[in-house]
Design a protein around this motif. Structure first.
Motif, PDB file in Angstrom:
ATOM      1  N   ASP A 111       0.815  -1.228   0.000  1.00  0.00           N
ATOM      2  CA  ASP A 111       0.000   0.000   0.000  1.00  0.00           C
ATOM      3  C   ASP A 111       0.848   1.278   0.000  1.00  0.00           C
ATOM      4  O   ASP A 111       0.342   2.370  -0.214  1.00  0.00           O
ATOM      5  N   LYS A 112       2.162   1.164   0.232  1.00  0.00           N
ATOM      6  CA  LYS A 112       3.029   2.361   0.284  1.00  0.00           C
ATOM      7  C   LYS A 112       3.461   2.761  -1.131  1.00  0.00           C
ATOM      8  O   LYS A 112       3.365   1.965  -2.068  1.00  0.00           O
ATOM      9  N   ASN A 113       4.010   3.987  -1.272  1.00  0.00           N
ATOM     10  CA  ASN A 113       4.502   4.364  -2.602  1.00  0.00           C
ATOM     11  C   ASN A 113       5.828   3.656  -2.902  1.00  0.00           C
ATOM     12  O   ASN A 113       6.494   3.141  -1.995  1.00  0.00           O
ATOM     13  N   LEU A 114       6.206   3.596  -4.183  1.00  0.00           N
ATOM     14  CA  LEU A 114       7.331   2.738  -4.589  1.00  0.00           C
ATOM     15  C   LEU A 114       8.647   3.136  -3.929  1.00  0.00           C
ATOM     16  O   LEU A 114       9.444   2.273  -3.548  1.00  0.00           O
ATOM     17  N   ASP A 115       8.870   4.427  -3.776  1.00  0.00           N
ATOM     18  CA  ASP A 115      10.131   4.837  -3.131  1.00  0.00           C
ATOM     19  C   ASP A 115      10.180   4.375  -1.678  1.00  0.00           C
ATOM     20  O   ASP A 115      11.226   3.985  -1.169  1.00  0.00           O
ATOM     21  N   LYS A 116       9.027   4.436  -1.053  1.00  0.00           N
ATOM     22  CA  LYS A 116       8.955   3.977   0.347  1.00  0.00           C
ATOM     23  C   LYS A 116       9.248   2.463   0.404  1.00  0.00           C
ATOM     24  O   LYS A 116       9.993   1.995   1.281  1.00  0.00           O
TER      25      LYS A 116
END
Ligand code: MRU
Length: 346
Positions: A111-116
């Protein structure tokens, strides 16, 4: 210890080049997952826990290399990164354990963004490396209780700091006994054909000032029969549910000789080396490596050209030859099936 086996630094992976030891202490820098896979296959880094760490760091590097607009695309490419790393070496289960742990963490954070997600994977790989160090220390603490004062300990291959994030499993037991003030010495099998004993074990034990005698593999029985060996301690690449243990080729012969001579034979390994999905050792995949490793030493032929060669890198020691298995969560003996499940928390 005065060397680092593997570390994550400035978004690259640094490894000591184990193919060049003991002559040269060279550190290689890797910035892409494919070169990490090549390093594992090419034995730049080797030893079950160390390749588990390397594979995890390879996944973290691969995640940084992926160019993707969507999560679907990212996760599809991450699967490919994991597959490439998983195809490097088949026997040590730690490799697959490390990759699976990284995959699981990625999924849990979908569910997090790709960089995260990339950042989380990097942190997880570093955590695996740091945990391994603590695990080895705990294996050492348990194992040292089995080593008598004045012991001569025979070991095979290299299950040391070089085969882990540091400190070692079998050599962790030896280090812990030495640090506890016991006056012990080590007999190191040279470990043909890769000479991990001669090149790596002797190198790191001498650095630590632990008295070490190098012998060729075929001398172990001689010294056992003369009463010169107190016990054997080796590492493991994969341990089945019944305690059967895959480790470096030649381990089985050492274990049989130890039993014949009434010498305790110990296996030291982290819980990540257990493969409780396998009922016994017969299903453990055994890597066969190129024949040139047997016919040549440092590029020099020691056999006639054209001779047939076999080069299995590991063998399986049946549990009946193993006196005890030392893990970070305790020592298992007798009923391996129940004991291994217990230390694995299952
Ligand atoms: O072929 P290698 O050098 O990777 O084999 C290493 C061994 O067999 C070790 O004994 C084992 O991985 C345990 S290392 C703590």
């Amino acid at each position: 210890m005065s060397f680092r086996t593997i570390e994550w630094r400035d978004d690259t992976v640094i490894m000591i080049d184990q193919t060049r030891l003991p002559g040269e202490e060279v550190y290689n820098t890797y910035s892409d997952f494919k070169s990490v896979a090549d390093a594992i296959r090419g034995m730049i880094i080797r030893g079950a826990p160390a390749i588990g760490v390397a594979a995890a760091m390879g996944v973290a590097l691969g995640a940084r290399e992926i160019i993707a607009d969507t999560h679907e695309s990212f996760f599809r490419q991450l699967e490919n990164v994991c597959d490439v790393l998983a195809r490097t070496r088949p026997t040590a289960v730690n490799l697959f354990w490390g990759i699976e742990r990284m995959k699981r963490v990625a999924e849990q954070n979908r569910d997090k963004n790709l960089d995260k997600i990339r950042e989380i994977l990097k942190k997880e790989a570093i955590r695996i490396e740091q945990e391994d160090l603590t695990i080895c220390r705990n294996i050492g603490k348990w194992g040292a209780t089995l080593i008598p004062e004045g012991a001569t300990v025979l070991t095979h291959c290299n299950a040391g700091g070089l085969a882990t994030a540091g400190y070692g499993t079998a050599l962790g037991v030896i280090r812990a006994a030495h640090e506890a003030g016991k006056k012990i010495q080590v007999f190191a099998d040279e470990t043909r054909p890769w000479l991990q004993g001669a090149r790596l074990t002797a190198w790191e034990l001498l650095k630590d000032g632990i008295p070490t005698t190098l012998i060729s593999d075929n001398m172990a029985g001689f010294f056992m029969s003369k009463g010169e060996i107190t016990c054997c301690v080796v590492g493991a690449d994969r341990i089945a549910a019944n305690g059967d243990t895959a480790n470096k080729i030649g381990t089985y012969s050492v274990a049989v000789l130890a039993k014949e001579n009434n010498i305790p034979f110990y296996v030291a390994a982290p819980v990540s080396t257990l493969d409780l999905t396998l009922a016994d050792g017969s299903k453990i995949p055994i890597e066969e490596r190129p024949g040139i490793e047997v016919t040549h030493i440092k590029g020099i032929a020691i056999a006639p050209e054209g001779v047939n060669v076999r080069n299995p890198a590991f063998d399986v020691t049946p549990a009946r030859f193993i006196t005890a298995i030392i893990t970070e969560n305790g020592i298992v003996k007798d009923d391996y099936r129940a004991g291994l499940r217990k230390v694995a928390g299952k």
